[in-house]
Write a protein that holds these residues in place. Structure first.
Motif, PDB file in Angstrom:
ATOM      1  N   ARG A 256      75.489  64.686  48.262  1.00  0.00           N
ATOM      2  CA  ARG A 256      74.224  64.953  47.588  1.00  0.00           C
ATOM      3  C   ARG A 256      73.306  63.732  47.604  1.00  0.00           C
ATOM      4  O   ARG A 256      72.092  63.865  47.648  1.00  0.00           O
ATOM      5  CB  ARG A 256      74.507  65.402  46.150  1.00  0.00           C
ATOM      6  N   TYR A 257      73.887  62.544  47.549  1.00  0.00           N
ATOM      7  CA  TYR A 257      73.064  61.331  47.592  1.00  0.00           C
ATOM      8  C   TYR A 257      72.302  61.249  48.917  1.00  0.00           C
ATOM      9  O   TYR A 257      71.114  60.925  48.956  1.00  0.00           O
ATOM     10  CB  TYR A 257      73.938  60.091  47.401  1.00  0.00           C
ATOM     11  N   GLN A 258      73.010  61.571  49.988  1.00  0.00           N
ATOM     12  CA  GLN A 258      72.350  61.548  51.300  1.00  0.00           C
ATOM     13  C   GLN A 258      71.259  62.615  51.392  1.00  0.00           C
ATOM     14  O   GLN A 258      70.200  62.390  51.980  1.00  0.00           O
ATOM     15  CB  GLN A 258      73.391  61.774  52.406  1.00  0.00           C
TER      16      GLN A 258
ATOM     17  N   GLU B 198      69.461  63.710  48.950  1.00  0.00           N
ATOM     18  CA  GLU B 198      68.302  63.204  48.189  1.00  0.00           C
ATOM     19  C   GLU B 198      67.548  62.134  48.989  1.00  0.00           C
ATOM     20  O   GLU B 198      66.316  62.103  48.984  1.00  0.00           O
ATOM     21  CB  GLU B 198      68.758  62.605  46.857  1.00  0.00           C
ATOM     22  N   ASP B 199      68.308  61.259  49.656  1.00  0.00           N
ATOM     23  CA  ASP B 199      67.660  60.231  50.479  1.00  0.00           C
ATOM     24  C   ASP B 199      66.780  60.874  51.545  1.00  0.00           C
ATOM     25  O   ASP B 199      65.653  60.438  51.797  1.00  0.00           O
ATOM     26  CB  ASP B 199      68.714  59.348  51.162  1.00  0.00           C
TER      27      ASP B 199
ATOM     28  N   GLU C 132      63.235  62.348  50.822  1.00  0.00           N
ATOM     29  CA  GLU C 132      62.107  61.406  50.775  1.00  0.00           C
ATOM     30  C   GLU C 132      61.500  61.166  52.151  1.00  0.00           C
ATOM     31  O   GLU C 132      60.400  60.630  52.251  1.00  0.00           O
ATOM     32  CB  GLU C 132      62.573  60.067  50.184  1.00  0.00           C
TER      33      GLU C 132
ATOM     34  N   THR D 165      69.079  69.301  39.437  1.00  0.00           N
ATOM     35  CA  THR D 165      69.049  68.268  38.415  1.00  0.00           C
ATOM     36  C   THR D 165      68.257  68.845  37.241  1.00  0.00           C
ATOM     37  O   THR D 165      67.540  69.830  37.381  1.00  0.00           O
ATOM     38  CB  THR D 165      68.344  66.992  38.913  1.00  0.00           C
TER      39      THR D 165
END
Lengths: 783, 154, 295
Positions: free
Chosen positions: A118-120, A122-123, A126, A279
């Motif tokens: 999930r972090y990737q 979100e990155d 952007e 979120t």
């Protein structure tokens, strides 16, 4: 005779897994090879999408895929609205899952990234470049209908989504002949329903089988399957929706959302399981909002205080698109219930559904009925001031007298049963109302401002019957079904179509079955929330689960018992007429030692070694229950507040909830529903409210700006009840999940205005923040 | 970065990204999904766990900050299959409905009663202000905390 | 919810932390994490390096020496709220710490992290200003660079989220004069319902003689101004007066003239309202401090 467990406040069967962290909610699901999605949302309220460049995002670390509206267009059908009231010129505008050309609210989906974690994801979000051409926007529903307002949908001129009128009795005459008319403009501010579990979806497409499994935070998995089939084109029997553990809904998990379909699309494209979890801030934008009415309301009465008419013109915000049940809320669930518990000759609801550049609006605990109760009760308090009478006596004078089987009101609906005055008296006696008024007078003398609010309400819930559902444009049925099954060892499972998510039906339905079948409540398990092993159901909302679903469970159990009786007669070698039942046992009349327990009969039915001729093996039944009418719970709530005129701070000193939901299956659970509902409604009165700026930017976009009730903000409530059974369902029960929220908002509001009357205050917009109260006091005093 | 954390009495050594939140570490790396995520602004308390003896919001703590610490989650407070008295009380008093805030509520209560074994109702309500529940109106949660206090004292 | 990538360093001493801070542009200090991490999760802060000072023992602890209460910057709000030493030396701080956020925020949030963040809505800046706290700041040594220095609370806060701390400086400790027996101190606030942050907060330290006459006064308000604002007009009006309802009301009303024109406002509470509330909260604080809390 066995003690009935119906009516007993036993502790809940579902709790052990919940208090140990052992329950599996959607976001807890982990599947091999699962990837994670994040959705890019429009930062603008209204804009044309000039171009989208996903190339950088596609190449970012961990990214598996990036999709835009160009990819889903033609593959996913538009997200449907499932409640289209007739005769109101409703504009069922297209709602694409991912916006392709135009975004219509801040939060509209624009693209989706799928990545290994999930972090990737979100990155990579952007890195997506979107060029927007910003268009003018409008957020207020009344303003949206004015000439010159920005137009949101080509095929909905003046942003009018529908115009619905319910005119019962002769309201024109009532107002023409009135001695007294009181008027008010009420803003039912937008709310965020705010279940504690954010929305989440896990989609798993198995290409070989052409089957989709979708874990979804839904109040109605069968509806998700039904509508999901229409959106994705996957045949309904190849879709399995799982919503066995859901962390609260309050209406926000009733709609069919675009996001769940986008995630399903991703899984189908990638042949991998895909998870998406909103979120909280994302949820504020992309999960439905509630209320959003601008209401111009008035009441007609005689000089003696007899109410003769209520009418409204309401601008009901629908948001940018019609959400699943959105149009039904200000119409059917609102405009038909303007009589409340009062005998009123004429009611007229004139409702405009309006598009605006905001998050779509749908059901939020109470859905339409809190708004109706608010306007009735507010107008009565204004009338009391106008006539110089006590607001409670004014209410008493207008209450509908006791009725046991049907009472028609002006809007054309028929209340099931009601006995309103005893509960009013009970609440007043509980607090010693006259003494409270005397205390209020004494306090005023020393410059302290205490206020009392009293609300009498009736609400419409237990949504069914299906024929009415069809007549009012609801795109489905409103019956419920259940399968009750005895296993060989004499234990029971019930498989139900409703989908509780905190309301405790694993317990209350087990209580119903235990009584019906004479088995121990611990020997009954209730299965829900998975379309692969439960029968069709229309979901848990509108306080319908016990009244409609519970009735289906009881009817299925009764069918089983009838079959068991026949089998018992066969095994006991007695004539059917000679077999009697008591306490889970069938015995031959006059010789109680010749008996079979229902468990013994269940075992025989399952092994089927000795069955009467023509009787099928097994001991189970399914029942479908379509209620002949809605149910109409009622009650009286009373609040005592104190207001500090220096800073406008409100303290709730007492809150008394008196409710009648018919016989209570589990009083502990009933109380819990009342507690939660009341505080939810108080939240609207005092703290909660969505604020957009003039450009459609959500200013209350997180929990740091949108204030929710917390433990220290409210006192212990006092709970009272009476029991007036509904005449038309097998258990006599009425709904209780929403009554608190329906009654409490206006109860608190009226108490605050009552407190401030000596200071010249007659109106404050909600939520009643300290500043608004303080400003109202200053204006009231002409400073 | 390599971290060592003892969770519910069991030692774990894992390689983690510095930006990984403790709550994601517990839920996804260790599979302890009883701890929930309810917001993204440290407001709701669904993610409360105990770290080195005090409760923390595990969404507002990096996994790397937990290096070398002892953590207790909702999965770790029952002993030998026996519910913790606070779990018992939440069950008995109907202190939960949907269950989503429950892990955080219970963990907060465990510490609250350690610090104050005989709290007043007001002290309980004040002590729960970092945990949001949307179902119960808090009334039965407060009852549960008071009942747990009584049970633990006797 | 998901911070951007960064390098993580754990500093074992103040000098190591300062060294790292000096040599890495875009580095941020992480103490309890309750100011920085929420910003990082929303991607409003994107440090390239996070220097975790949580393990530096020399920055912890509470002690009283020579009439001064010394609190290490890494001391948590909970440790302050649970400390009898703080309770006796500076009850106003002890009580304020208990009113910060919620139990979990207090367990992790530190006094140093809090004031370094300089959120105008935070309680501590106002309270530390009114008690005339001194902040010990450590920078890099040597002739051309700042070493250790001490800044009073009144000078520490420069603006919203801005302090006198240079990029390579760390706040290490806070010193507060122990309150005398005849000094009465109190902090009152109107809390935001969502966050418990101060919409308006007011702190007072009054010296009161046996005849209930105020002989010295320090007052400050926060939450509504970019940095805590002292109330010299209020102080002057209080000194020499008996602390009666009327005198208190008259004196606190003068705060309006001390506030200046830069008043914060938002959708919950406008600048106009906050301005009016400054006097109200000051009045509450004085009533509580002097036992006149019947209002």
């Amino acid at each position: 005779m066995t003690t009935r467990i119906f009516g007993s406040g036993i502790r809940r069967r579902e709790d052990p897994r919940l208090i140990t962290g052992g329950a599996t909610y959607t976001d807890d699901v982990q599947l091999p090879g699962m990837v994670h999605a994040a959705i890019l949302r429009s930062p603008h309220a209204h804009a044309k999408i000039s171009s989208i460049d996903t190339s950088a995002a596609s190449g970012a670390p961990g990214v598996v895929a990036v999709y835009t509206g160009a990819d889903t267009d033609g593959v996913l059908n538009p997200i449907p609205c499932a409640w289209l009231p007739p005769d109101c010129d409703i504009k069922a505008v297209d709602h694409p899952a991912i916006a392709k050309d135009v975004v219509r609210y801040q939060g509209d989906a624009v693209a989706v990234v799928v990545a290994e974690d999930r972090y990737q994801a979100e990155d990579a979000l952007e890195l997506i470049k979107v060029d927007y051409e910003i268009l003018p926007s409008v957020v207020n529903p009344e303003a949206a209908m004015q000439a010159g307002a920005p137009q949101i949908h080509e095929d909905a001129p003046n942003n009018q989504a529908f115009h619905w009128v319910a005119d019962g009795g002769d309201s024109d005459a009532a107002f023409a002949n009135a001695d007294v008319i009181v008027k008010e403009t009420i803003i039912q501010q937008r709310l965020i329903p705010h279940a504690m579990e954010p929305r989440s979806a896990v989609a798993n497409w198995t290409v070989a089988m052409g089957e989709l499994t979708l874990w979804s935070t839904s109040q109605n998995p069968h509806i998700v399957r039904f509508l999901g089939s229409l959106v994705t084109g996957i045949p309904e029997h190849k879709i399995r929706v799982i919503a066995t553990e859901v962390g609260g809904g309050f209406g926000s998990k009733l709609p069919m959302y675009a996001d769940e379909m986008i995630i399903s699309f991703c899984s189908m494209q990638l042949n991998r399981p895909v998870k998406w979890t909103a979120t909280r801030s994302e949820g504020f934008l992309a999960t439905i909002h509630g209320r959003d009415h601008v209401e111009h309301v008035e009441l007609a009465a005689t000089r003696e205080g007899k109410i003769t008419g209520i009418r409204s013109v309401v601008y009901a915000g629908m948001g940018a698109y019609l959400s699943t049940a959105g149009p039904g809320v200000p119409t059917i669930l609102h405009g038909l219930i303007y009589s409340g518990p009062y005998d009123i000759g004429a009611t007229k609801a004139d409702i405009y559904g309006v598009f605006s550049n905001t998050t779509p609006v749908d059901t939020c605990r109470g859905a339409g009925r809190p708004e109706a109760t608010f306007l009735i009760e507010r107008l009565i308090d204004l009338l009391a001031v106008e006539l110089g009478t006590d607001p409670v006596e004014l209410r008493r004078k207008n209450l509908i007298p006791k009725f046991e089987d049907g009472h028609d009101v002006a809007s054309g609906i028929t209340y099931d049963s009601g006995d309103y005055e005893p509960l009013l008296n009970m609440v007043l006696g509980h607090v010693d109302y006259q003494a409270l008024r005397q205390e209020q007078a004494r306090m005023r003398e020393r410059g302290a401002y205490m206020g009392i609010g009293v609300t009498c309400y009736v609400e419409i819930c237990g949504l069914g019957p299906s024929q009415v559902a069809g007549a009012v444009g609801f795109g489905g049925g409103l019956w419920e079904s259940a399968i009750v099954r005895f296993h060989p060892t004499g234990k029971v499972n019930a498989y139900i179509g409703t989908s509780p998510h905190g309301q405790g039906e694993e317990t209350t339905f087990a209580q119903i079955i235990a009584d019906e079948l004479g088995v121990d409540v611990d020997d009954v398990g209730v299965i829900h929330g998975d379309t692969s092993n439960t029968p069709m159901g229309w979901g848990t909302y509108g306080s319908r689960t016990s009244t409609v679903g519970g009735a289906a469970v009881a009817l299925a159990a009764r069918k089983i018992k009838e079959k068991a009786r026949l089998l018992a007669a066969h095994l006991l070698e007695a004539a059917e007429a000679d077999v009697e039942y008591e306490d889970g046992k069938f015995f031959v009349k006059g010789s109680p030692d010749r008996s079979k327990t229902i468990q013994e009969i269940a075992t025989m039915a399952n092994v089927a070694w000795n069955m009467p001729e023509g009787m099928e093996p097994g001991l189970e039944a399914s029942a479908f229950y379509d209620p002949p009418n809605f149910v109409y719970p009622f009650g009286t709530h009373l609040a005592v507040v104190e207001v500090d005129p220096d800073n406008g701070h409100i303290e709730v000193k007492r809150y008394v909830a008196g409710d009648d939901c018919g016989p209570q299956i589990n009083p502990m659970i009933v109380e819990g529903q009342v507690h939660g509902g009341v505080v939810h409604g108080v939240g609207q009165a005092l703290w909660e409210g969505v604020v957009y700026d003039e450009n459609g930017q959500l200013l209350t976009g997180s929990m740091t700006d949108y204030a929710l009730p917390r433990a220290h903000m409210f006192p212990d409530m006092e709970i009272l009840s009476t029991v007036t059974p509904s005449p038309h369902n097998p258990l006599g029960v009425k709904g209780i999940g929403e009554t608190g929220a329906i009654a409490s908002t206006v109860t608190i509001y009226n108490a605050v205005i009552d407190a401030l009357r000596p200071l010249g205050v007659t109106h404050i917009d909600m939520p009643l923040t300290p500043e608004k109260v303080w400003q109202a006091i200053r204006q009231g005093q002409g400073s | 970065m390599n971290i060592q954390v003892t969770v519910n009495g069991k030692s774990h050594e894992k390689e983690v990204d510095p930006r990984l939140l403790l709550v994601h570490f517990l839920r996804e790396d260790l599979g302890l999904t009883g701890t929930k995520i309810g917001c993204d602004t440290s407001q709701c308390g669904a993610c409360v766990v105990k770290m080195d003896g005090v409760t923390v919001k595990s969404c507002t703590c990096l996994a790397v900050q937990a290096d070398g610490s002892e953590i207790t989650t909702i999965e770790g407070i029952a002993t030998n299959g026996e519910l913790h008295p606070v779990q018992e009380a939440f069950w008995e008093k109907h202190g939960l409905q949907c269950g989503y805030c429950t892990a955080g509520m219970i963990m907060t209560t465990v510490e609250l009663l350690e610090k104050n074994p005989d709290p007043s109702e007001d002290q309980v309500r004040e002590g729960l202000k970092g945990n949001i529940c949307r179902c119960t109106g808090y009334q039965n949660i407060v009852r549960a905390v008071l009942a747990a206090a009584e049970a633990q004292r006797s | 919810m998901f911070a951007t990538e960064f390098e993580y360093k754990k500093a074992s001493s103040i000098s190591e932390a300062i060294q790292l801070l000096s040599s890495n542009e875009g580095a941020k200090i992480l103490a309890g994490g309750h100011s920085l991490l929420p910003m990082m999760k929303l991607r409003l802060a994107r440090p390239t390096m996070v220097i975790d000072i949580g393990g530096i023992e020399e920055m912890r602890g509470i002690s009283v020496e020579n009439g001064t209460l010394r609190i290490g910057a890494l001391t948590t709000h909970a440790q302050i709220a649970d400390s009898h030493v703080v309770q006796e030396a500076a009850g106003i701080l002890w009580e304020t710490a208990y009113g910060i956020g919620d139990p979990q925020v207090r367990n992790r949030g530190t006094i140093g992290g809090n004031v370094s963040h300089a959120d105008p809505a935070s309680d501590l800046p106002t309270v530390l200003t009114v008690v005339d706290a001194k902040f010990t700041i450590q920078g890099q040594g040597g002739i051309t660079r700042r070493g250790s220095r001490t800044v009073s609370a009144g000078d520490f806060f420069v603006g919203p989220f801005t302090t006198v701390l240079a990029e390579n400086e760390v706040l290490t400790a806070i010193e507060i004069p122990v309150l005398a027996e005849n000094q009465k101190a109190e902090y009152a606030k109107m809390a935001h319902p969502a966050t418990s942050f101060a919409v308006v907060g007011a702190g007072v330290v009054l010296t009161v003689d046996n005849n209930n006459v105020c002989t010295a006064a320090r007052v400050a308000v926060g939450g509504l101004t970019p940095t805590p604002t002292r109330g010299p007009s209020v102080e002057a009006a209080l000194v020499g007066k008996e602390l009666t309802d009327e005198n208190i009301a008259a004196a606190t009303a003068l705060i309006d003239g001390d506030l200046g024109s830069d008043i914060l406002g938002d959708i919950f509470a406008s600048a106009e309202y906050r301005r009016a509330m400054a006097a109200i909260e000051l009045k509450h604080a004085i009533f509580h401090a002097t036992g006149l809390a019947h209002h």
